[in-house]
Structures are given as structure tokens and as C-alpha cells.
Enzyme design. Structure first.
Site, mmCIF file in Angstrom:
data_model
loop_
_atom_site.group_PDB
_atom_site.id
_atom_site.type_symbol
_atom_site.label_atom_id
_atom_site.label_comp_id
_atom_site.label_asym_id
_atom_site.label_seq_id
_atom_site.Cartn_x
_atom_site.Cartn_y
_atom_site.Cartn_z
ATOM 1 N N LEU A 185 5.201 -6.811 97.156
ATOM 2 C CA LEU A 185 5.553 -7.946 98.004
ATOM 3 C C LEU A 185 5.053 -7.757 99.423
ATOM 4 C CD1 LEU A 185 7.568 -8.162 95.544
ATOM 5 C CD2 LEU A 185 9.186 -9.157 97.158
ATOM 6 N N GLY A 186 5.065 -6.527 99.903
ATOM 7 C CA GLY A 186 4.614 -6.256 101.256
ATOM 8 C C GLY A 186 4.687 -4.781 101.582
ATOM 9 N N HIS A 225 12.701 -6.921 105.763
ATOM 10 C CA HIS A 225 12.672 -5.551 105.234
ATOM 11 C C HIS A 225 11.494 -4.768 105.814
ATOM 12 C CE1 HIS A 225 13.109 -2.576 101.820
ATOM 13 N NE2 HIS A 225 11.811 -2.426 102.069
ATOM 14 N N GLU A 226 10.310 -5.376 105.797
ATOM 15 C CA GLU A 226 9.117 -4.667 106.255
ATOM 16 C C GLU A 226 9.104 -4.465 107.772
ATOM 17 O OE1 GLU A 226 7.499 -3.177 104.163
ATOM 18 O OE2 GLU A 226 7.946 -4.276 102.324
ATOM 19 N N VAL A 247 20.307 7.644 108.826
ATOM 20 C CA VAL A 247 21.272 6.788 109.516
ATOM 21 C C VAL A 247 22.671 7.248 109.123
ATOM 22 C CG1 VAL A 247 22.134 4.428 109.789
ATOM 23 C CG2 VAL A 247 19.682 4.833 109.554
#
Length: 315
Positions: A185-186, A225-226, A247
Site C-alpha cells: 500500500l505504501g 501510517h506512513e 514507545v
């Protein structure tokens, strides 16, 4: 919730070990599960440039220091976006309206203005974040091509391979829209990489909320997201079984989640925490992701302070 106690040596080992990651690409263009190639692209870049691990280690050390000292951005960061459209067909030459719909989604998602932000479960209400970063469309550059797909080797970013070079990449986010292929998708470039390939690539079928965008990735969350990766966020499962995303306020996930998992979805990792499947850095469908955490906000903010790897974007 996990705590991160990583020394500079451990961080260097973490990034260096990623050189051995093998890229796994779906064999068909029919996408049934989210595919993001950012980690695989990073592994390839590290293999090609051994100094990248050192630069990323320095960025990570700076990030941890900025987070611990609360030396983060007080003002608002506004990021100009250059959209580079590479098209073979009329459908791939997406409209300005579709491009603007993606900018609108980024502004909502990074400012807790998305309508589904209210769906964050009470368990995570204390850590859900308004990142406070906004985006403005700077310009759209279009180029006709005969390529049927571009892959994940940054070909779309190079004029020598028929693509478009980035525009002012140290002060503008470049977003390439094209047919990537391989079920991807990316993908994004993490901070520390070459400015000549810096930015985010999104397949034209998964950008924005109108036009060619395709369900279940039709709400613009692939770009959210990207861009998260571009701002130094890792996948929430740390790209390893019960791995770390660096995190402190995200639960430990055993692996990626797909579709829209029923809440609560429990991890199989130590303590069996409820997973934050609605986090933008998981692999769920667009309608299943709708939050960043405060810890992720701190990582992103650390990039833009004086001395940060994206400080040239200013505040």
C-alpha cells in the site's frame, strides 16, 4: 505498558541487526491485508549504506534525551506537502480533490479531529494524543509514464528511472502517488536516510477518501501510517514477536493485527496486555485505526526541536 531502557550500544545493535531483514512481498496485487514496506526498505538502505545505522542511532539517542528532558516543540509544526503523481492511466492521474482529501485526513488524524477519535477505549483514554502537527498542500507535480508498477526501490523518486526527484526535501514532505505493486500500500523513509529519497510513497488506490481509493483502505489512513514512519514511529509490534516500538505507553503486541479486531484483543506477550489495535501504527483496516499515543507524540515532536533530524522544518 512497557518501559524502554536501551543504551546507545543496544540501540546500535537494534538498528544494525535490521540489515538481515528479508523482504517479504505478496505475490499478487490483490490486497487483502495491509502491506507496508517501510521496514524492508530501511533494511535494504542499511545494507547499502552501513553508516545509516550510526546516523539512526544518533537520532534515537537524541530522541530519548529530548523526551526525557521535555525539550520538545511548544509551538505548532506545519508541514508543506509536495505531491508527485506518476500515472500511466487516467485513473492513476488522481484528481486534486482526491489529493486534498488526503491532506484533510492527515490534518484530522494528527490533531485528534477525526470523528472516530471518540471511539478510543477508556483503557487508553489517558494516553490518546493530539499530536498537533498540521499539513498544507504546497504543490502537485504530475508526470506521465509507461511503467505499470514502481516497486519499493525508490525508482519513483529518481529521474534516471523515469520518476520525479523530491522538491526541497529538507523543508517539504514529498509524497509520491503511483502504482507500487506487489501488494504494497505504501512505504516511508525513516529519519536519517538520504534527502534524495526522503518522503513517502502511496499507491494511487489507497490515497485519500474519494476517486480511486479502494476499500478497506479508503479512509486515508495508509498515508497517516506512513507519515508516522517518516516521523520516526515504528510498527507497534516492533517488527518482531513481542518486540519494542521504542514507545513507553503502547502495549506490547505479539505481532501485527489485520482487519478490525474485536475489543479487547489480548497480547500473548508477558502480562497479556490488551493490545492497542486502533493505533495508526498497527496493520488494521483504515476503519480500525484512529489514534496515536502520547509517547508516539513525544517521539515525533523530538524531530522538530533544535538539533532534531527534521528541525529544518521549523515551528
Amino acid at each position: 505498558m512497557k518501559k524502554i531502557l536501551l543504551s546507545a550500544v543496544a540501540l546500535l545493535m537494534l538498528f544494525s541487526c535490521q540489515n538481515d531483514t528479508t523482504e517479504i512481498v505478496p505475490s499478487a496485487d490483490s490486497v487483502t491485508k495491509r502491506g507496508c514496506a517501510s521496514q524492508e526498505v530501511l533494511a535494504a538502505q542499511m545494507k547499502a549504506d552501513p553508516t545509516l545505522a550510526l546516523r539512526m542511532n544518533e537520532i534515537e539517542a537524541f530522541t530519548q534525551k529530548a523526551m526525557s528532558s521535555a525539550r520538545l516543540v511548544n509551538g505548532k509544526v506545519q508541514i508543506p506537502v509536495v505531491v508527485n503523481v506518476l500515472y500511466r492511466t487516467t485513473a492513476e492521474n488522481i484528481s486534486l480533490a482526491q489529493i486534498q482529501s488526503q491532506i484533510d485526513v492527515l490534518n484530522k488524524d494528527f490533531n485528534a479531529a477525526n470523528s472516530d477519535f471518540t471511539s478510543v477505549p477508556s483503557l487508553f483514554s489517558g494516553v490518546k494524543a493530539n499530536v498537533g502537527i498540521s499539513f498544507v498542500l504546497d504543490q502537485v507535480i504530475r508526470k506521465s509514464t509507461t511503467k505499470t508498477s514502481w516497486g519499493t526501490t525508490d525508482a519513483m523518486k529518481k529521474t534516471t528511472s523515469g520518476g520525479l526527484a523530491p522538491t526541497s526535501p529538507t523543508t517539504k514532505l514529498n509524497l509520491w502517488v503511483c502504482t507500487i505493486g506487489g501488494g504494497i500500500l505504501g512505504y516511508a523513509q525513516f529519519p536519517g536516510g538520504s534527502s534524495s529519497t526522503d518522503g513517502v510513497a502511496i499507491d494511487s488506490k489507497y490515497i485519500g477518501t474519494t476517486g480511486t481509493t479502494t476499500y478497506p483502505y479508503n479512509l486515508g489512513r495508509t498515508a497517516t501510517h506512513e507519515v508516522g514512519h517518516w516521523m520516526n514511529l515504528r510498527h507497534i509490534w516492533g517488527d518482531a514477536t513481542c518486540g519494542s516500538d521504542l514507545v513507553s505507553d503502547t502495549p506490547t503486541h505479539n505481532t501485527a493485527n489485520y482487519g478490525v479486531p474485536a475489543y479487547p484483543h489480548y497480547s500473548t506477550c508477558t502480562g497479556t496486555p490488551v493490545e492497542m489495535t486502533m493505533n495508526y501504527m498497527d496493520y488494521t483496516d483504515d476503519r480500525g485505526m484512529y489514534m496515536f499515543s502520547n509517547g508516539q507524540k513525544s517521539r515525533m515532536s523530538a524531530l522538530f526541536v533544535s538539533g532534531g533530524s527534521r528541525a529544518s522544518f521549523g515551528i
